[in-house]
Design a protein around this motif. Structure first.
Motif, PDB file in Angstrom:
ATOM      1  N   MET A  66       1.084   4.006  -2.916  1.00 14.65           N
ATOM      2  CA  MET A  66       0.860   5.598  -2.573  1.00 14.65           C
ATOM      3  C   MET A  66       2.244   6.463  -3.069  1.00 14.65           C
ATOM      4  O   MET A  66       1.965   7.502  -3.753  1.00 14.65           O
ATOM      5  CB  MET A  66       0.517   6.019  -1.116  1.00 14.65           C
ATOM      6  CG  MET A  66      -0.930   5.319  -0.826  1.00 14.65           C
ATOM      7  SD  MET A  66      -1.230   6.019   0.863  1.00 14.65           S
ATOM      8  CE  MET A  66       0.061   5.020   1.813  1.00 14.65           C
ATOM      9  N   GLY A  70      -7.989   3.185   6.941  1.00 12.18           N
ATOM     10  CA  GLY A  70      -7.737   1.678   6.572  1.00 12.18           C
ATOM     11  C   GLY A  70      -6.129   1.519   6.785  1.00 12.18           C
ATOM     12  O   GLY A  70      -6.188   0.267   7.046  1.00 12.18           O
ATOM     13  N   PHE A  71      -5.595   2.345   6.353  1.00 14.56           N
ATOM     14  CA  PHE A  71      -4.141   2.058   6.505  1.00 14.56           C
ATOM     15  C   PHE A  71      -3.601   1.812   7.750  1.00 14.56           C
ATOM     16  O   PHE A  71      -2.650   0.967   7.910  1.00 14.56           O
ATOM     17  CB  PHE A  71      -3.121   3.252   5.957  1.00 14.56           C
ATOM     18  CG  PHE A  71      -1.566   3.145   5.963  1.00 14.56           C
ATOM     19  CD1 PHE A  71      -1.090   2.219   5.460  1.00 14.56           C
ATOM     20  CD2 PHE A  71      -1.113   3.790   7.116  1.00 14.56           C
ATOM     21  CE1 PHE A  71       0.467   2.029   5.624  1.00 14.56           C
ATOM     22  CE2 PHE A  71       0.237   3.682   7.365  1.00 14.56           C
ATOM     23  CZ  PHE A  71       1.220   2.570   6.411  1.00 14.56           C
ATOM     24  N   TYR A  85       0.890  -1.268   0.046  1.00 12.59           N
ATOM     25  CA  TYR A  85      -0.018   0.040  -0.134  1.00 12.59           C
ATOM     26  C   TYR A  85       0.792   1.168   0.019  1.00 12.59           C
ATOM     27  O   TYR A  85       0.819   2.244  -0.944  1.00 12.59           O
ATOM     28  CB  TYR A  85      -0.899   0.164   1.316  1.00 12.59           C
ATOM     29  CG  TYR A  85      -1.950   1.176   1.144  1.00 12.59           C
ATOM     30  CD1 TYR A  85      -2.797   1.097   0.281  1.00 12.59           C
ATOM     31  CD2 TYR A  85      -1.975   2.005   2.161  1.00 12.59           C
ATOM     32  CE1 TYR A  85      -3.752   2.241   0.137  1.00 12.59           C
ATOM     33  CE2 TYR A  85      -2.791   3.225   2.225  1.00 12.59           C
ATOM     34  CZ  TYR A  85      -3.738   2.940   1.370  1.00 12.59           C
ATOM     35  OH  TYR A  85      -4.810   3.901   1.200  1.00 12.59           O
ATOM     36  N   ASN A 142     -11.882  11.030   0.014  1.00 10.02           N
ATOM     37  CA  ASN A 142     -11.497   9.595   0.579  1.00 10.02           C
ATOM     38  C   ASN A 142     -10.120   9.616   1.416  1.00 10.02           C
ATOM     39  O   ASN A 142      -9.776   8.576   1.837  1.00 10.02           O
ATOM     40  CB  ASN A 142     -11.534   8.590  -0.386  1.00 10.02           C
ATOM     41  CG  ASN A 142     -10.519   8.864  -1.548  1.00 10.02           C
ATOM     42  OD1 ASN A 142      -9.894   9.664  -1.574  1.00 10.02           O
ATOM     43  ND2 ASN A 142     -10.381   7.571  -2.065  1.00 10.02           N
ATOM     44  N   SER A 143      -9.509  10.688   1.694  1.00  6.93           N
ATOM     45  CA  SER A 143      -8.126  10.862   2.260  1.00  6.93           C
ATOM     46  C   SER A 143      -8.274  10.453   3.778  1.00  6.93           C
ATOM     47  O   SER A 143      -7.548   9.414   4.013  1.00  6.93           O
ATOM     48  CB  SER A 143      -7.865  12.098   2.443  1.00  6.93           C
ATOM     49  OG  SER A 143      -7.663  12.693   0.969  1.00  6.93           O
ATOM     50  N   ALA A 166      -8.971   6.499   3.589  1.00 10.65           N
ATOM     51  CA  ALA A 166      -7.618   5.885   3.254  1.00 10.65           C
ATOM     52  C   ALA A 166      -6.649   5.549   4.404  1.00 10.65           C
ATOM     53  O   ALA A 166      -5.988   4.776   4.621  1.00 10.65           O
ATOM     54  CB  ALA A 166      -7.002   6.441   2.042  1.00 10.65           C
TER      55      ALA A 166
END
Length: 208
Positions: free
Chosen positions: A84, A116-117, A80, A109-110, A113
């Motif tokens: 990015m 989730g990271f 991931y 969606n920052s 995201a």
């Protein structure tokens, strides 16, 4: 109280030092301002709180029973970060041919995201597991839980705010299209380095 102070120190050291969360939040603040970075900051903090809630509910047992779970998280997190980083670097070359400055708005969606990271960040899991184990339940379980929740909220938020301030200050002196592109390339490269460090410096979670 001493255990809580130890936990606070661990959280502060882990969240103030350079890492993917800090780099990404700093980049957003540098390009779009502090207010635009708030959703991303909220995503990081909320993700950390959710991880702590899972550990409190017994997620540590899963890591002890399935040590390979850490390997899966490490590989997914590294992939991931590489994705990015590649997006940042490729985006600068795509924007270099434009006559107008590159778009600096923050994607909606920052926050999601970055939220989730957190679950793909093995270092984050180690931090949460270590702090939770160090503090323990104590005699007053509810009070200890509330204090831990406060620590996992306030300290990361303050550290991220400092990184936002550094990003804004940096771009104040590098406020040109070319400079922004080079900063994004540097950020992308640092994300690749972060991914490499995840793979090359593993942490054994089976004993946490």
């Amino acid at each position: 109280m001493s255990a809580l102070l130890i936990g606070a120190g661990l959280i502060a050291v882990a969240t103030i030092t350079p890492g993917p969360n800090n780099l990404l939040v700093m980049r957003i603040a540098a390009r779009s301002g502090f207010m635009s970075a708030l959703p991303a900051m909220a995503g990081v903090v909320a993700g950390g709180l959710a991880m702590w809630a899972l550990v409190t509910a017994g997620a540590s047992v899963a890591f002890q029973a399935q040590p390979r779970l850490y390997t899966v998280i490490t590989i997914a997190g590294a992939a991931y970060l590489c994705w990015m980083g590649a997006r940042l670097i490729v985006g600068t070359f795509a924007a270099s041919g434009r006559s107008l400055p590159a778009e600096t708005s923050v994607r909606p969606n920052s926050a999601m995201a970055l939220f989730g990271f957190q679950f793909l960040n093995p270092k984050g899991w180690v931090l949460v597991l270590t702090v939770t184990a160090a503090v323990g339940n104590g005699a007053a379980h509810l009070q200890t839980s509330l204090m831990l929740a406060a620590l996992f909220t306030v300290i990361p938020a303050l550290c991220l705010a400092l990184w936002c301030a550094m990003g804004i200050l940096m771009m104040r002196y590098l406020d040109t299209h070319a400079a922004r592109n080079w900063i994004d390339r540097l950020m992308g490269a640092l994300l690749f380095v972060s991914a490499l460090m995840l793979v090359l410096v593993p942490v054994d979670m089976s004993h946490r």
